[in-house]
Design a protein around this motif. Structure first.
Motif, PDB file in Angstrom:
ATOM      1  N   ALA A 180      -7.096   5.560  -4.677  1.00  0.00           N
ATOM      2  CA  ALA A 180      -7.290   4.433  -3.550  1.00  0.00           C
ATOM      3  C   ALA A 180      -7.727   2.985  -4.062  1.00  0.00           C
ATOM      4  N   PRO A 181      -8.567   2.907  -5.045  1.00  0.00           N
ATOM      5  CA  PRO A 181      -9.016   1.466  -5.380  1.00  0.00           C
ATOM      6  C   PRO A 181      -7.679   0.736  -5.970  1.00  0.00           C
ATOM      7  N   ASP A 182      -6.617   1.462  -6.634  1.00  0.00           N
ATOM      8  CA  ASP A 182      -5.614   0.655  -7.008  1.00  0.00           C
ATOM      9  C   ASP A 182      -4.737   0.453  -5.777  1.00  0.00           C
ATOM     10  N   ILE A 183      -4.481   1.444  -4.803  1.00  0.00           N
ATOM     11  CA  ILE A 183      -4.055   1.178  -3.600  1.00  0.00           C
ATOM     12  C   ILE A 183      -4.426   0.030  -2.951  1.00  0.00           C
ATOM     13  N   ASP A 184      -5.560  -0.235  -2.822  1.00  0.00           N
ATOM     14  CA  ASP A 184      -6.232  -1.269  -2.083  1.00  0.00           C
ATOM     15  C   ASP A 184      -5.868  -2.528  -2.926  1.00  0.00           C
ATOM     16  N   LEU A 185      -5.878  -2.526  -4.282  1.00  0.00           N
ATOM     17  CA  LEU A 185      -5.578  -3.951  -5.058  1.00  0.00           C
ATOM     18  C   LEU A 185      -4.192  -4.293  -4.770  1.00  0.00           C
ATOM     19  N   ALA A 186      -3.077  -3.246  -4.616  1.00  0.00           N
ATOM     20  CA  ALA A 186      -1.671  -3.487  -4.292  1.00  0.00           C
ATOM     21  C   ALA A 186      -1.799  -3.955  -2.875  1.00  0.00           C
ATOM     22  N   TRP A 187      -2.463  -3.563  -1.965  1.00  0.00           N
ATOM     23  CA  TRP A 187      -2.578  -4.093  -0.651  1.00  0.00           C
ATOM     24  C   TRP A 187      -2.936  -5.467  -0.605  1.00  0.00           C
ATOM     25  N   LEU A 188      -4.072  -5.997  -1.560  1.00  0.00           N
ATOM     26  CA  LEU A 188      -4.551  -7.292  -1.380  1.00  0.00           C
ATOM     27  C   LEU A 188      -3.533  -8.195  -2.133  1.00  0.00           C
ATOM     28  N   CYS A 189      -2.832  -7.986  -2.863  1.00  0.00           N
ATOM     29  CA  CYS A 189      -1.404  -8.509  -3.461  1.00  0.00           C
ATOM     30  C   CYS A 189      -0.594  -9.076  -2.287  1.00  0.00           C
ATOM     31  N   GLY A 190      -0.226  -8.078  -1.667  1.00  0.00           N
ATOM     32  CA  GLY A 190       0.508  -8.313  -0.435  1.00  0.00           C
ATOM     33  C   GLY A 190      -0.352  -9.417   0.630  1.00  0.00           C
ATOM     34  N   LEU A 191      -1.462  -9.345   0.863  1.00  0.00           N
ATOM     35  CA  LEU A 191      -2.125 -10.095   1.807  1.00  0.00           C
ATOM     36  C   LEU A 191      -2.257 -11.467   1.131  1.00  0.00           C
ATOM     37  N   LEU A 192      -2.289 -11.686  -0.013  1.00  0.00           N
ATOM     38  CA  LEU A 192      -2.773 -12.931  -0.430  1.00  0.00           C
ATOM     39  C   LEU A 192      -1.219 -13.649  -0.962  1.00  0.00           C
ATOM     40  N   HIS A 193      -0.021 -12.914  -1.046  1.00  0.00           N
ATOM     41  CA  HIS A 193       1.209 -13.603  -1.812  1.00  0.00           C
ATOM     42  C   HIS A 193       1.546 -14.893  -1.241  1.00  0.00           C
ATOM     43  N   ASP A 194       1.462 -15.119   0.237  1.00  0.00           N
ATOM     44  CA  ASP A 194       1.975 -16.305   0.981  1.00  0.00           C
ATOM     45  C   ASP A 194       1.164 -17.170   1.590  1.00  0.00           C
ATOM     46  N   VAL A 195      -0.337 -17.070   1.037  1.00  0.00           N
ATOM     47  CA  VAL A 195      -1.089 -18.387   1.705  1.00  0.00           C
ATOM     48  C   VAL A 195      -0.752 -19.649   1.533  1.00  0.00           C
ATOM     49  N   GLY A 196       0.101 -19.771   0.527  1.00  0.00           N
ATOM     50  CA  GLY A 196       0.557 -21.228   0.333  1.00  0.00           C
ATOM     51  C   GLY A 196       1.661 -21.684   1.105  1.00  0.00           C
ATOM     52  N   ARG A 197       2.283 -20.712   1.903  1.00  0.00           N
ATOM     53  CA  ARG A 197       3.205 -21.281   3.109  1.00  0.00           C
ATOM     54  C   ARG A 197       2.647 -22.087   4.160  1.00  0.00           C
ATOM     55  N   PHE A 198       1.526 -21.758   4.476  1.00  0.00           N
ATOM     56  CA  PHE A 198       0.892 -22.606   5.433  1.00  0.00           C
ATOM     57  C   PHE A 198       0.633 -23.937   5.147  1.00  0.00           C
ATOM     58  N   GLU A 199       0.108 -24.328   3.966  1.00  0.00           N
ATOM     59  CA  GLU A 199       0.359 -25.643   3.404  1.00  0.00           C
ATOM     60  C   GLU A 199       1.664 -26.270   3.361  1.00  0.00           C
ATOM     61  N   GLY A 209       0.878  -1.037   0.059  1.00  0.00           N
ATOM     62  CA  GLY A 209      -0.226   0.049  -0.121  1.00  0.00           C
ATOM     63  C   GLY A 209       0.900   1.089   0.008  1.00  0.00           C
ATOM     64  N   ARG A 210       1.863   1.359   0.899  1.00  0.00           N
ATOM     65  CA  ARG A 210       2.882   2.299   0.828  1.00  0.00           C
ATOM     66  C   ARG A 210       3.521   2.768  -0.590  1.00  0.00           C
ATOM     67  N   ILE A 211       3.961   1.541  -1.116  1.00  0.00           N
ATOM     68  CA  ILE A 211       4.764   1.785  -2.337  1.00  0.00           C
ATOM     69  C   ILE A 211       3.815   2.185  -3.316  1.00  0.00           C
ATOM     70  N   ALA A 212       2.294   1.438  -3.676  1.00  0.00           N
ATOM     71  CA  ALA A 212       1.310   2.026  -4.709  1.00  0.00           C
ATOM     72  C   ALA A 212       1.093   3.480  -4.398  1.00  0.00           C
ATOM     73  N   ARG A 213       1.026   4.082  -3.075  1.00  0.00           N
ATOM     74  CA  ARG A 213       0.606   5.361  -2.719  1.00  0.00           C
ATOM     75  C   ARG A 213       1.711   6.207  -3.332  1.00  0.00           C
ATOM     76  N   ALA A 214       2.887   5.898  -2.968  1.00  0.00           N
ATOM     77  CA  ALA A 214       4.032   6.628  -3.572  1.00  0.00           C
ATOM     78  C   ALA A 214       3.917   6.762  -5.218  1.00  0.00           C
ATOM     79  N   GLN A 215       3.598   5.761  -5.821  1.00  0.00           N
ATOM     80  CA  GLN A 215       3.606   5.924  -7.198  1.00  0.00           C
ATOM     81  C   GLN A 215       2.405   6.645  -7.759  1.00  0.00           C
ATOM     82  N   GLY A 216       1.613   7.454  -6.677  1.00  0.00           N
ATOM     83  CA  GLY A 216       0.380   8.439  -7.015  1.00  0.00           C
ATOM     84  C   GLY A 216      -0.819   7.656  -7.587  1.00  0.00           C
ATOM     85  N   LEU A 217      -0.862   6.235  -7.256  1.00  0.00           N
ATOM     86  CA  LEU A 217      -2.160   5.506  -7.586  1.00  0.00           C
ATOM     87  C   LEU A 217      -3.301   5.779  -6.728  1.00  0.00           C
TER      88      LEU A 217
END
Length: 256
Positions: free
Chosen positions: A51-70, A41-49
């Motif tokens: 709010a919806p695009d910042i949220d999408l970047a934030w979601l990428c981060g939230l999802l990226h490692d879900v496979g680690r648990f399995e 979210g911070r990096i996306a905000r710095a690129q001038g994106l």
């Protein structure tokens, strides 16, 4: 449809709750996930994106490692080479098993999210990505690399690399790994031979950061400096690391 962050956070918490959060490795990945999402979210905000695009970047981060648990449940390790590709496992959990709908009811962003998650730990991104997908891949990859520096300081290196303290302190740096460092790119896993090579490999991730904001965060957080102060009992390794620290500081100053 705007992203409901609360729904996404609840979905991640519910998924992670299936695993033992008293296990330090599980807790590590939960905490890492939240930090990477915030960094995205911070990096996306710095690129001038917006709010919806910042949220999408934030979601990428939230999802990226879900496979680690399995990965951890099945193999007892986060070492991809000794188990499975954790990014591919994340794609399987989210898209093959359908958990993506727990986070996001609208499938319009599925293709972008799938690519960002699948490619976040790749040595190089595939060619032919459209500009929007490339942007989000780079935001996620930068955020993940930034927090990996922190993990390598806060978590004992003996635990991360599965070595003894004596082995770690005695380790040499492989010449090919040093060459990759001074060539200003990430170190291929196949080149690493010693625990000290892993330390250099994580330092080298900084060269791959795409955005000026990402490099700014690294300088502000200080985790890189602490990692580069790695304590070694090997005089040759100590000399090499001292030179690498000077080189990295000069590179960061030139690429502010």
């Amino acid at each position: 449809m705007p992203l409901d962050r609360r729904r996404a956070l609840d979905a991640f918490a519910a998924y992670a709750a299936r695993y033992n959060d008293k296990d330090p490795k599980v807790r590590l990945k939960i905490d890492h996930t939240y930090r990477v999402a915030a960094l995205c979210g911070r990096i996306a905000r710095a690129q001038g994106l917006d709010a919806p695009d910042i949220d999408l970047a934030w979601l990428c981060g939230l999802l990226h490692d879900v496979g680690r648990f399995e990965q951890l449940r099945r193999y007892g390790t986060f070492n991809d080479a000794a188990s499975i590709d954790h990014a591919a496992c994340s794609v399987q959990v989210l898209f093959d098993e359908g958990h993506i709908r727990d986070y996001l009811p609208d499938p319009d962003q599925d293709a972008l999210l799938r690519t960002a998650v699948a490619c976040h730990s790749a040595y190089r991104l595939p060619g032919g990505l459209d500009a929007r997908t490339l942007l989000y891949c780079n935001i996620l990859r930068d955020a993940d690399k930034i927090d990996i520096l922190r993990v390598n300081v806060e978590t004992p290196l003996e635990e991360i690399y599965n070595v003894t303290t004596a082995e770690l302190r005695a380790a040499a740096i492989t010449p090919a790994v040093a060459e990759a460092f001074y060539a200003h790119h990430a170190v291929l896993r196949s080149l690493k031979r010693t625990p000290a090579d892993n330390v250099v490999g994580h330092m080298s991730l900084v060269y791959e950061l795409v955005f000026a904001e990402s490099r700014r965060i690294v300088r502000q957080q200080g985790w890189l400096d602490r990692l580069m102060d790695f304590s070694t009992g090997n005089p040759a390794t100590a000399r090499t690391l001292a030179n690498m620290r000077d080189h990295m500081h000069a590179w960061l100053a030139a690429n502010a």
